[in-house]
Design a protein around this motif. Sequence first.
Motif, PDB file in Angstrom:
ATOM      1  N   PHE A   1       1.412   7.241   0.949  1.00 33.63           N
ATOM      2  CA  PHE A   1       2.191   7.988  -0.043  1.00 33.63           C
ATOM      3  C   PHE A   1       3.485   8.513   0.583  1.00 33.63           C
ATOM      4  O   PHE A   1       4.570   8.402   0.005  1.00 33.63           O
ATOM      5  CB  PHE A   1       1.349   9.149  -0.579  1.00 33.63           C
ATOM      6  CG  PHE A   1       2.027   9.947  -1.661  1.00 33.63           C
ATOM      7  CD1 PHE A   1       2.163   9.433  -2.945  1.00 33.63           C
ATOM      8  CD2 PHE A   1       2.516  11.215  -1.402  1.00 33.63           C
ATOM      9  CE1 PHE A   1       2.780  10.180  -3.946  1.00 33.63           C
ATOM     10  CE2 PHE A   1       3.135  11.958  -2.388  1.00 33.63           C
ATOM     11  CZ  PHE A   1       3.264  11.430  -3.668  1.00 33.63           C
ATOM     12  N   VAL A   2       3.363   9.084   1.780  1.00 29.70           N
ATOM     13  CA  VAL A   2       4.547   9.613   2.483  1.00 29.70           C
ATOM     14  C   VAL A   2       5.499   8.482   2.846  1.00 29.70           C
ATOM     15  O   VAL A   2       6.718   8.601   2.691  1.00 29.70           O
ATOM     16  CB  VAL A   2       4.119  10.384   3.744  1.00 29.70           C
ATOM     17  CG1 VAL A   2       5.341  10.778   4.568  1.00 29.70           C
ATOM     18  CG2 VAL A   2       3.309  11.619   3.362  1.00 29.70           C
ATOM     19  N   PHE A   3       4.959   7.350   3.305  1.00 28.45           N
ATOM     20  CA  PHE A   3       5.810   6.217   3.650  1.00 28.45           C
ATOM     21  C   PHE A   3       6.509   5.670   2.392  1.00 28.45           C
ATOM     22  O   PHE A   3       7.646   5.205   2.455  1.00 28.45           O
ATOM     23  CB  PHE A   3       4.989   5.110   4.312  1.00 28.45           C
ATOM     24  CG  PHE A   3       4.406   5.525   5.641  1.00 28.45           C
ATOM     25  CD1 PHE A   3       5.055   6.437   6.452  1.00 28.45           C
ATOM     26  CD2 PHE A   3       3.187   5.016   6.067  1.00 28.45           C
ATOM     27  CE1 PHE A   3       4.521   6.837   7.678  1.00 28.45           C
ATOM     28  CE2 PHE A   3       2.639   5.400   7.293  1.00 28.45           C
ATOM     29  CZ  PHE A   3       3.304   6.311   8.092  1.00 28.45           C
TER      30      PHE A   3
ATOM     31  N   ILE B   1      10.691  -1.138   3.354  1.00 27.73           N
ATOM     32  CA  ILE B   1      10.504  -0.029   4.310  1.00 27.73           C
ATOM     33  C   ILE B   1       9.118   0.590   4.137  1.00 27.73           C
ATOM     34  O   ILE B   1       8.413   0.850   5.122  1.00 27.73           O
ATOM     35  CB  ILE B   1      11.605   1.028   4.121  1.00 27.73           C
ATOM     36  CG1 ILE B   1      12.949   0.473   4.620  1.00 27.73           C
ATOM     37  CG2 ILE B   1      11.254   2.319   4.848  1.00 27.73           C
ATOM     38  CD1 ILE B   1      14.121   1.409   4.398  1.00 27.73           C
ATOM     39  N   ALA B   2       8.722   0.833   2.909  1.00 26.99           N
ATOM     40  CA  ALA B   2       7.405   1.426   2.662  1.00 26.99           C
ATOM     41  C   ALA B   2       6.289   0.506   3.152  1.00 26.99           C
ATOM     42  O   ALA B   2       5.301   0.957   3.745  1.00 26.99           O
ATOM     43  CB  ALA B   2       7.232   1.730   1.179  1.00 26.99           C
ATOM     44  N   PHE B   3       6.450  -0.789   2.902  1.00 25.61           N
ATOM     45  CA  PHE B   3       5.440  -1.763   3.340  1.00 25.61           C
ATOM     46  C   PHE B   3       5.343  -1.781   4.863  1.00 25.61           C
ATOM     47  O   PHE B   3       4.253  -1.720   5.436  1.00 25.61           O
ATOM     48  CB  PHE B   3       5.790  -3.157   2.816  1.00 25.61           C
ATOM     49  CG  PHE B   3       4.800  -4.223   3.221  1.00 25.61           C
ATOM     50  CD1 PHE B   3       3.744  -4.553   2.392  1.00 25.61           C
ATOM     51  CD2 PHE B   3       4.914  -4.892   4.439  1.00 25.61           C
ATOM     52  CE1 PHE B   3       2.819  -5.524   2.763  1.00 25.61           C
ATOM     53  CE2 PHE B   3       4.004  -5.856   4.819  1.00 25.61           C
ATOM     54  CZ  PHE B   3       2.948  -6.178   3.981  1.00 25.61           C
ATOM     55  N   ALA B   4       6.508  -1.868   5.523  1.00 24.44           N
ATOM     56  CA  ALA B   4       6.519  -1.973   6.976  1.00 24.44           C
ATOM     57  C   ALA B   4       5.924  -0.731   7.638  1.00 24.44           C
ATOM     58  O   ALA B   4       5.125  -0.830   8.576  1.00 24.44           O
ATOM     59  CB  ALA B   4       7.949  -2.202   7.464  1.00 24.44           C
ATOM     60  N   LEU B   5       6.310   0.439   7.156  1.00 21.10           N
ATOM     61  CA  LEU B   5       5.788   1.676   7.739  1.00 21.10           C
ATOM     62  C   LEU B   5       4.275   1.786   7.543  1.00 21.10           C
ATOM     63  O   LEU B   5       3.540   2.157   8.468  1.00 21.10           O
ATOM     64  CB  LEU B   5       6.480   2.883   7.110  1.00 21.10           C
ATOM     65  CG  LEU B   5       7.945   3.113   7.497  1.00 21.10           C
ATOM     66  CD1 LEU B   5       8.543   4.249   6.669  1.00 21.10           C
ATOM     67  CD2 LEU B   5       8.065   3.431   8.987  1.00 21.10           C
ATOM     68  N   THR B   6       3.819   1.458   6.345  1.00 20.69           N
ATOM     69  CA  THR B   6       2.383   1.561   6.063  1.00 20.69           C
ATOM     70  C   THR B   6       1.590   0.549   6.881  1.00 20.69           C
ATOM     71  O   THR B   6       0.557   0.884   7.480  1.00 20.69           O
ATOM     72  CB  THR B   6       2.118   1.340   4.563  1.00 20.69           C
ATOM     73  OG1 THR B   6       2.853   2.293   3.803  1.00 20.69           O
ATOM     74  CG2 THR B   6       0.641   1.483   4.240  1.00 20.69           C
TER      75      THR B   6
END
Length: 622
Positions: free
Chosen positions: A401-403, A452-457
């Motif tokens: 969620f944060v990512f 970005i969200a995918f990569a961070l998660t």
Amino acid sequence: MALDYAKCAAEIWATLGGKDNVATAAHCATRLRLAIVDIDKVDLKALENVEGVQGVFSSNGQLQAIIGTGTVNHVYDEFLKVSGLTAATKDDVKAAAAASQPLPKRMVKTLGDVFVPILPAIVASGLMMGIVEALGKAIPGFAATPWYQFLDMAANTAFAYLPVIVAVSAARVFGGNIFLGAVMGLMMIHSNLTNGWNAANGYKVWYMLGKGIHFGNYYLGQINVLGYQGHVIPVIIAIWVMCKLEKWLHDHVPAVLDLFITPLTTVILTALLTFMAIGPIFSTLETYVLTGAKWLITVGYGVGAAAMGAIYPVTVVMGLHHMYNVIEAGLLASKDFGNLNIWMPIASAANFAQFGACLAVGIKTKSSKRRAIAVPSSLSAALGITEPAIFGVNLRLMKPFVFGMIGGAAGALVGEWMGLGATAYGVTGIPGFLTINKPVQYCILLAVAGGIAFALTFTLWHEDPDDWDKPAAEELPAPTTVAIKTEKGDVVQPVNGTIVPASKIPDPMFAAETMGPSVGIEPTDGNVYAPFDGTVQMVFPTNHAVGLLSDDGVEVLIHVGVDTVNMEGEGFAGFVTQGDKVTKGQKLLTFDRSAIKDAGYSDTVVLIVTNKDAVGKIDKAA
């Protein structure tokens, strides 16, 4: 001596501070659950002393009175009779909870209640507008054909007559006559008025009371001959006033005259108030809101947009995101913003980032159950519907969620830098390509936010090994350990697991053993067995609780989990009915421990002897 259900219900009712102080009434296997408006008006001491009430406590906005298994349903029936209340539904409970919220939250919820039902019409029109515009660009000469003119008319109808749709929905929410609401909505865009989108070209003014009294440039009774196309707040306020006035008239006008006087008076008074005061005041305030939104989005070279891209999913969690519909409708109607919805790219970046985070979870997880939830939820988020991804996956795991918030901020920032805007609202994600002004740049926005969200998660989120799929275990045999000894007979623990003292049960009433001597069992599987030979006295409809009487005269209640009545039977199954004879070790119920955990409840099984005075000395295993 048997409890007098009617007397018990009447005495409970007398302690609650009057009918206006009780919003709803419901019950579970053991408790009468009351949604109270003001807890300070309840005489708690008197309530605790009512015969039949074994304990009282307040939790999550509910006043709960312990009555007992097999008894609470009878007291509840009598309570409905004496109070005049009706049996509570799920919607009633939600409404009661909402009514106790602070005013700002209630106002935002009201906006959501008005807009959610009309979103299908808005979404359909927005998508159709995008398709028609795309066809006009892709096929030279199509824009000059009758087909284009017809489709264009069909596509923009919802936006051209938005005040009417909003008025009907608002009348439904505020409890007024929806047809009177429709009349007010139509009046606010009447053909005799200058179209609101052409206000810059000038409009007439009617001075209903002459030019005697004035405040600056405004004369008392002045009506601007100007429509409210594209406005939302003035319409909602006007309908709220209309509904209040209509209800007052219904209460005070004699029934024989009500049909004639109430509608006539309601319409004419509401119309005068709307055009003389509500419309001019709130349309001006709405303009200020739009100006503020524009400033927020564009401030600091996109910093404001980035902040909203991050915060947007938080407002979804809080149920506040429907308030943006007001801003978006105003942006589309305003030439100051090029008739573009510049809020849409922010929402789209935020939503698509949650898609990326959820998809990463679906790919990385080693839990087939989580994957089965995450993958379809991510696809839903890619289409602009993020609730399944947020509530079903990302928020529960928190890091995704944060990512997603980080990805949303980055995408919104890029969207602001590239000057993105949409020609409709209610459409985000992949369908947004049909309404966006710059498709290539929009593709970049989605790639940045989701990527970005995918990569961070995928990189930084690590799954709890306890959630991984495990080989299916063989069903354990029924337990044989005695949990409670009485002079009349033993009670075997009904589920496999570890027996714990009642004080360890995560519920104040069960922990205090209010209903009788109790133990808790931390289960290792999801099967509930008969703890002795006896008879089934009660099975709660949701299958989360069962009452039994042994052949030796020991009466027990087996309650699976804490507050699991709120699951409404999901994850539970029953194999016996009231009156059935059972033998020790016979399966009574099954429950899904994962479902209880996912719902946020404890799966501790509570075993209670409910007739302690009749069974003599009692010894508990814990």
